[in-house]
Write a protein that holds these residues in place. Structure first.
Motif, short mmCIF file in Angstrom:
data_model
loop_
_atom_site.label_atom_id
_atom_site.label_comp_id
_atom_site.label_asym_id
_atom_site.label_seq_id
_atom_site.Cartn_x
_atom_site.Cartn_y
_atom_site.Cartn_z
N ALA A 1 0.82 -1.21 0.00
CA ALA A 1 0.00 0.00 0.00
C ALA A 1 0.86 1.26 0.00
N SER A 2 0.38 2.29 -0.69
CA SER A 2 1.07 3.57 -0.73
C SER A 2 0.80 4.35 0.55
N ALA A 3 1.67 5.32 0.85
CA ALA A 3 1.50 6.17 2.02
C ALA A 3 1.99 7.57 1.70
N ALA A 4 1.44 8.56 2.42
CA ALA A 4 1.86 9.94 2.21
C ALA A 4 3.19 10.23 2.87
N THR A 5 3.49 9.52 3.96
CA THR A 5 4.72 9.75 4.72
C THR A 5 5.32 8.41 5.16
N ASP A 6 6.57 8.44 5.52
CA ASP A 6 7.24 7.28 6.08
C ASP A 6 7.10 7.29 7.60
N VAL B 1 -8.07 1.26 -6.26
CA VAL B 1 -7.18 0.14 -6.00
C VAL B 1 -8.03 -1.06 -5.60
N ALA B 2 -7.48 -2.23 -5.76
CA ALA B 2 -8.19 -3.45 -5.35
C ALA B 2 -7.86 -3.79 -3.91
N GLY B 3 -8.73 -4.58 -3.29
CA GLY B 3 -8.42 -5.09 -1.97
C GLY B 3 -8.87 -4.20 -0.83
N PRO B 4 -8.35 -4.46 0.38
CA PRO B 4 -8.85 -3.80 1.58
C PRO B 4 -8.55 -2.32 1.69
N TRP B 5 -7.68 -1.78 0.84
CA TRP B 5 -7.40 -0.35 0.86
C TRP B 5 -8.31 0.44 -0.07
N ARG B 6 -9.22 -0.23 -0.74
CA ARG B 6 -10.04 0.42 -1.76
C ARG B 6 -10.83 1.62 -1.20
N ARG C 1 -8.66 4.67 -0.06
CA ARG C 1 -8.12 5.47 -1.17
C ARG C 1 -9.23 6.22 -1.91
N GLN C 2 -10.41 5.59 -2.03
CA GLN C 2 -11.53 6.27 -2.69
C GLN C 2 -12.01 7.48 -1.88
N ALA C 3 -11.74 7.49 -0.58
CA ALA C 3 -12.12 8.61 0.27
C ALA C 3 -11.22 9.81 0.05
N GLY C 4 -10.17 9.67 -0.75
CA GLY C 4 -9.28 10.78 -1.05
C GLY C 4 -8.23 11.00 0.01
N ALA C 5 -7.48 9.94 0.34
CA ALA C 5 -6.46 10.05 1.38
C ALA C 5 -5.35 9.04 1.17
N LEU C 6 -4.19 9.37 1.72
CA LEU C 6 -3.08 8.44 1.83
C LEU C 6 -2.68 8.36 3.31
N PRO C 7 -2.30 7.19 3.80
CA PRO C 7 -1.95 7.04 5.21
C PRO C 7 -0.80 7.96 5.63
N ASP C 8 -0.90 8.49 6.85
CA ASP C 8 0.14 9.35 7.41
C ASP C 8 0.90 8.54 8.45
N LEU C 9 1.92 7.82 8.03
CA LEU C 9 2.66 6.95 8.94
C LEU C 9 3.55 7.72 9.89
N ALA C 10 3.91 8.95 9.53
CA ALA C 10 4.75 9.77 10.41
C ALA C 10 4.02 10.17 11.68
N ALA C 11 2.69 10.08 11.67
CA ALA C 11 1.89 10.45 12.85
C ALA C 11 1.92 9.38 13.94
N LEU C 12 2.44 8.19 13.61
CA LEU C 12 2.43 7.06 14.55
C LEU C 12 3.65 7.05 15.46
N THR C 13 3.43 6.74 16.72
CA THR C 13 4.51 6.50 17.67
C THR C 13 4.37 5.08 18.20
N TYR C 14 5.41 4.29 18.06
CA TYR C 14 5.40 2.90 18.53
C TYR C 14 5.58 2.92 20.05
N VAL C 15 4.59 2.36 20.79
CA VAL C 15 4.61 2.51 22.25
C VAL C 15 4.65 1.20 23.04
N ALA C 16 4.29 0.06 22.44
CA ALA C 16 4.30 -1.19 23.20
C ALA C 16 4.17 -2.39 22.27
N ARG C 17 4.56 -3.55 22.79
CA ARG C 17 4.42 -4.81 22.05
C ARG C 17 3.92 -5.86 23.02
#
Length: 239
Positions: free
Chosen positions: A75-80, A126-131, A134-150
């Motif tokens: 899947a594509s994303a707006a940020t890393d 796009v096909a699949g679960p991201w359809r 993406r149709q909503a007019g957006a790309l994921p913003d991965l830079a907004a995520l902070t990894y906090v626990a596992r």
């Protein structure tokens, strides 16, 4: 400057949340969870209640999330992912899988709540679960995520996950209020932290909620907790 105290984990409650089940030993599947936070004088978190018919954690209040999908690897994303979160994830996983788990957290949150953690982009087919995302007019913003626990679900449960928990500020959402989503959660709400603590929560959700509370407004780096069972006993280590 020292970090804030680490959170306690209720091992006895964890065993009551999901008793052991008969059957073959399962390997944990990679999964991701997203804790959305609305900052303010009284911080709030987004939570949903799992429908009563679920085999795993029925009627419990949880954060949106789920298992990784093949489509998350491409899947594509707006940020890393942000450098700190990326470095921590890649210490555990190959880079392509680390990025895919960030995408899993965004996708599952959209599917379960209708909320888009992303940046505006031209609608794409796009096909699949991201359809729908993406149709909503957006790309994921991965830079907004902070990894906090596992956390890894103990052996013998009906479902087992190797779950990474991410945190993001609600200001990164394209719309502030959830919708009905997929129906996996029969109630979705923004809740003050203290109200959330009073709900019927799985022990791991309560543990991570405490971790999030310590991180809101923190000025120092916190160690990343890792919850798992080793030789029949729960273990919480911190990196």
């Amino acid at each position: 400057m020292p970090t804030s105290p680490v959170q306690p984990f209720d091992a006895a409650q964890d065993l009551r949340d999901a008793p052991r089940a008969a059957g073959p030993r399962q390997r944990p599947k990679d999964a991701a969870t997203l804790i959305l936070v609305r900052a303010g004088k009284t911080p709030e978190v987004l939570m949903g209640r799992r429908a009563p018919g679920h085999v795993f954690m029925a009627s419990k209040w949880v954060f949106p999330g789920g298992r990784i999908d093949r489509a998350d690897f491409t899947a594509s994303a707006a940020t890393d992912p942000a450098p700190a979160s990326r470095a921590r994830l890649e210490a555990e996983l190959p880079p392509h899988r680390a990025r895919a788990l960030c995408l899993t957290a965004v996708r599952e949150t959209f599917e379960e709540t209708g909320l888009i953690l992303g940046r505006a982009a031209p609608p794409a087919s796009v096909a699949g679960p991201w359809r729908e995302f993406r149709q909503a007019g957006a790309l994921p913003d991965l830079a907004a995520l902070t990894y906090v626990a596992r956390a890894i679900t103990p052996p013998g449960r009906t479902r087992r996950f190797d779950a990474r928990f991410f945190m993001a500020d609600a200001s990164a959402l394209l719309a502030p209020e959830p919708t009905a989503g997929s129906g996996e959660l029969d109630e979705i709400a923004w809740l003050p932290l203290e109200d959330a603590r009073a709900l019927d929560l799985p022990s791991i959700t309560r543990f991570v909620l405490g971790e999030v509370a310590e991180r809101i407004g923190a000025t120092t780096t916190r160690p990343l907790p890792f919850v798992r069972m080793v030789r029949g006993k729960h273990l919480v280590s911190h990196d």
